[in-house]
Design a protein around this motif. Structure first.
Motif, PDB file in Angstrom:
ATOM      1  N   GLY A   1       1.050  -1.125   0.181  1.00 30.73           N
ATOM      2  CA  GLY A   1       0.091   0.239   0.140  1.00 30.73           C
ATOM      3  C   GLY A   1       0.884   1.624  -0.172  1.00 30.73           C
ATOM      4  O   GLY A   1       0.421   2.050   0.727  1.00 30.73           O
TER       5      GLY A   1
ATOM      6  N   GLY B   1      -0.345   7.685   0.425  1.00 33.41           N
ATOM      7  CA  GLY B   1      -0.852   7.075   1.696  1.00 33.41           C
ATOM      8  C   GLY B   1       0.731   7.561   2.872  1.00 33.41           C
ATOM      9  O   GLY B   1       1.813   8.015   2.213  1.00 33.41           O
TER      10      GLY B   1
ATOM     11  N   GLY C   1       1.549   4.291   3.186  1.00 35.01           N
ATOM     12  CA  GLY C   1       2.546   4.054   2.564  1.00 35.01           C
ATOM     13  C   GLY C   1       3.354   4.330   2.001  1.00 35.01           C
ATOM     14  O   GLY C   1       4.938   4.363   2.026  1.00 35.01           O
TER      15      GLY C   1
ATOM     16  N   SER D   1      -4.835   0.317  13.320  1.00 33.41           N
ATOM     17  CA  SER D   1      -5.715   1.629  13.270  1.00 33.41           C
ATOM     18  C   SER D   1      -6.612   1.405  15.025  1.00 33.41           C
ATOM     19  O   SER D   1      -6.072   0.552  15.215  1.00 33.41           O
TER      20      SER D   1
ATOM     21  N   PRO E   1      -2.525   4.128  13.756  1.00 34.26           N
ATOM     22  CA  PRO E   1      -2.661   5.673  13.367  1.00 34.26           C
ATOM     23  C   PRO E   1      -4.456   5.780  13.609  1.00 34.26           C
ATOM     24  O   PRO E   1      -5.178   4.902  13.946  1.00 34.26           O
TER      25      PRO E   1
ATOM     26  N   ALA F   1      -7.027   9.290  12.928  1.00 37.58           N
ATOM     27  CA  ALA F   1      -7.677  10.084  11.105  1.00 37.58           C
ATOM     28  C   ALA F   1      -6.361  10.085  11.203  1.00 37.58           C
ATOM     29  O   ALA F   1      -5.940  11.198  11.733  1.00 37.58           O
TER      30      ALA F   1
HETATM   31  N1  NAP Z   1      -6.418   6.802   6.807  1.00 39.51           N
HETATM   32  C1  NAP Z   1      -7.000   6.581   8.055  1.00 39.51           C
HETATM   33  O1  NAP Z   1      -7.116   7.491   8.468  1.00 39.51           O
HETATM   34  C2  NAP Z   1      -6.280   5.502   9.014  1.00 39.51           C
HETATM   35  C3  NAP Z   1      -6.281   5.578   9.819  1.00 39.51           C
HETATM   36  C4  NAP Z   1      -5.890   4.312  10.364  1.00 39.51           C
HETATM   37  C5  NAP Z   1      -5.543   2.896  10.182  1.00 39.51           C
HETATM   38  N2  NAP Z   1      -5.139   3.537   8.934  1.00 39.51           N
HETATM   39  C6  NAP Z   1      -3.966   2.594   7.652  1.00 39.51           C
HETATM   40  O2  NAP Z   1      -3.471   2.485   7.405  1.00 39.51           O
HETATM   41  C7  NAP Z   1      -3.180   1.896   5.902  1.00 39.51           C
HETATM   42  C8  NAP Z   1      -3.216   2.339   4.639  1.00 39.51           C
HETATM   43  O3  NAP Z   1      -4.391   4.147   4.833  1.00 39.51           O
HETATM   44  P1  NAP Z   1      -4.171   5.300   3.813  1.00 39.51           P
HETATM   45  O4  NAP Z   1      -4.579   5.880   5.138  1.00 39.51           O
HETATM   46  O5  NAP Z   1      -2.989   5.459   3.512  1.00 39.51           O
HETATM   47  O6  NAP Z   1      -4.970   4.299   2.996  1.00 39.51           O
HETATM   48  P2  NAP Z   1      -4.647   5.181   1.379  1.00 39.51           P
HETATM   49  O7  NAP Z   1      -3.965   7.081   1.072  1.00 39.51           O
HETATM   50  O8  NAP Z   1      -7.030   4.348   0.992  1.00 39.51           O
HETATM   51  O9  NAP Z   1      -3.849   4.255   0.593  1.00 39.51           O
HETATM   52  C9  NAP Z   1      -3.510   2.652   1.117  1.00 39.51           C
HETATM   53  C10 NAP Z   1      -3.225   2.048  -0.340  1.00 39.51           C
HETATM   54  O10 NAP Z   1      -2.993   0.382   0.276  1.00 39.51           O
HETATM   55  C11 NAP Z   1      -3.464   0.404  -1.739  1.00 39.51           C
HETATM   56  N3  NAP Z   1      -4.782  -0.548  -2.065  1.00 39.51           N
HETATM   57  C12 NAP Z   1      -5.349  -0.606  -1.501  1.00 39.51           C
HETATM   58  N4  NAP Z   1      -6.368  -1.675  -1.757  1.00 39.51           N
HETATM   59  C13 NAP Z   1      -5.416  -2.318  -2.905  1.00 39.51           C
HETATM   60  C14 NAP Z   1      -5.621  -4.097  -3.103  1.00 39.51           C
HETATM   61  N5  NAP Z   1      -6.112  -4.391  -2.895  1.00 39.51           N
HETATM   62  N6  NAP Z   1      -4.226  -4.258  -3.154  1.00 39.51           N
HETATM   63  C15 NAP Z   1      -2.651  -3.417  -3.206  1.00 39.51           C
HETATM   64  N7  NAP Z   1      -2.764  -2.867  -2.867  1.00 39.51           N
HETATM   65  C16 NAP Z   1      -3.898  -1.959  -2.381  1.00 39.51           C
HETATM   66  C17 NAP Z   1      -3.624   1.618  -2.601  1.00 39.51           C
HETATM   67  O11 NAP Z   1      -2.772   1.333  -3.961  1.00 39.51           O
HETATM   68  P3  NAP Z   1      -3.861   1.270  -4.414  1.00 39.51           P
HETATM   69  O12 NAP Z   1      -4.433   2.088  -4.816  1.00 39.51           O
HETATM   70  O13 NAP Z   1      -2.781   1.008  -5.757  1.00 39.51           O
HETATM   71  O14 NAP Z   1      -4.498  -0.323  -4.854  1.00 39.51           O
HETATM   72  C18 NAP Z   1      -2.334   2.894  -1.674  1.00 39.51           C
HETATM   73  O15 NAP Z   1      -0.975   2.425  -1.456  1.00 39.51           O
HETATM   74  C19 NAP Z   1      -4.541   1.119   5.836  1.00 39.51           C
HETATM   75  O16 NAP Z   1      -4.258  -0.041   6.086  1.00 39.51           O
HETATM   76  C20 NAP Z   1      -5.299   1.745   7.334  1.00 39.51           C
HETATM   77  O17 NAP Z   1      -6.526   0.940   7.430  1.00 39.51           O
HETATM   78  C21 NAP Z   1      -5.753   4.946   8.159  1.00 39.51           C
END
Ligand code: NAP
Length: 263
Positions: A13, A17, A19, A138, A181, A183
């Protein structure tokens, strides 16, 4: 130090974001870095991050067993110095309003891909006797998440799995860190279809670069578990741990129920 001697990191990922910010930190620290995503965009991300060809992209869908195999194959049996399982999704809406297949896709990526990648990639790290695993869970791991009903449970799984694994790996040289994390200002909640909720507004959320930095430093120093985010987020984490599940569910619903946002 020769090219082959660079430490090796893999971040799932990492096309966006948190990642992406984690991948940036590994690259800046001199790691050969494997970046992953399901969308072709991951290739341009690798190009942007790479100054010397040491960033490699893997485009694969982690909702499938084949997609996880593609990631494992890209590592080609080499022991990773750092494995970061960060890819994840949420799905907004009441449990019964979301088609079952969508819920199962979430389980595939948030739970099954974690198991597949740990099972496939940890043995080489253990055999070498060193390495770091960062699981991006999370704050939702410690609260029921109505209207995002499978997300919180999937992250509870990840956190509990991570703690158990850390204990099993004690003495192997491989350490597990679990990042929770709060939000964070990425496209995550928009992708989850939660634009009409309090989570649709990124203005009050944490900076993904800061959350990534906290996770990165914790990974390097072998911290077991941490909350990612600012002081308010840390306080929210402490408060959640003190609350009962019924109250937490009610409070969470006020934030995540479609069409009833911040007011
Ligand atoms: N943002 C928040 O508020 C938050 C809070 C707590 C925890 N988190 C956790 O942090 C992590 C990263 O979240 P983020 O906010 O950075 O999310 P994000 O910006 O939506 O990025 C998600 C990443 O995961 C990849 N991904 C999604 N579906 C996929 C699939 N089917 N196969 C392979 N890769 C996939 C996306 O790449 P593609 O689009 O290329 O598939 C992207 O690189 C997640 O596990 C999330 O649960 C986020």
């Amino acid at each position: 130090m020769g090219e082959q001697e660079k430490p090796l990191a893999l971040v799932t990922g990492s096309s966006a974001g948190i990642g992406l910010e984690l991948a940036r930190l590994f690259v800046a620290d001199g790691f050969e870095t494997i970046v992953c995503g399901s969308n072709p965009k991951v290739h341009s991300v690798a190009e942007q991050l790479s100054t010397d060809g040491s960033v490699v992209a893997v485009q694969s869908d982690l909702t499938t067993a084949e997609g996880a195999e593609e990631v494992i194959s890209a590592v080609d049996g080499r022991p990773l110095d750092a494995l970061v399982l960060n890819a994840g999704i949420a799905i907004g809406g009441a449990f019964l309003d979301v088609p079952l297949d969508r819920h199962l896709q979430l389980v595939e990526i948030n739970i099954n891909s974690t198991l597949r990648l740990c099972h496939g990639l940890l043995p080489a790290m253990i055999a070498r006797g060193r390495g770091k695993l960062l699981l991006v869970s999370s704050l939702s791991a410690i609260t029921p998440t109505p209207y995002e009903s499978i997300y919180g449970p999937s992250k509870s799984f990840m956190t509990s799995f991570g703690h158990g694994l850390r204990e099993e790996l004690r003495g192997t040289g491989v350490e597990v860190t679990i990042l929770h994390p709060g939000a964070t200002a990425t496209d995550f909640h928009i992708r989850a279809g939660m634009g009409s909720t309090r989570f649709g507004d990124n203005s009050w959320k944490n900076d993904p670069a800061e959350v990534a930095r906290q996770g990165y430093e914790a990974l390097k120093s072998g911290v077991t578990s941490l909350v990612g985010g600012d002081e308010e987020t840390q306080a929210a984490g402490r408060e959640l741990r003190a609350m009962n599940d019924e109250d937490k569910a009610r409070r969470q619903a006020a934030m995540s129920r479609p069409d009833r946002s911040s007011s």
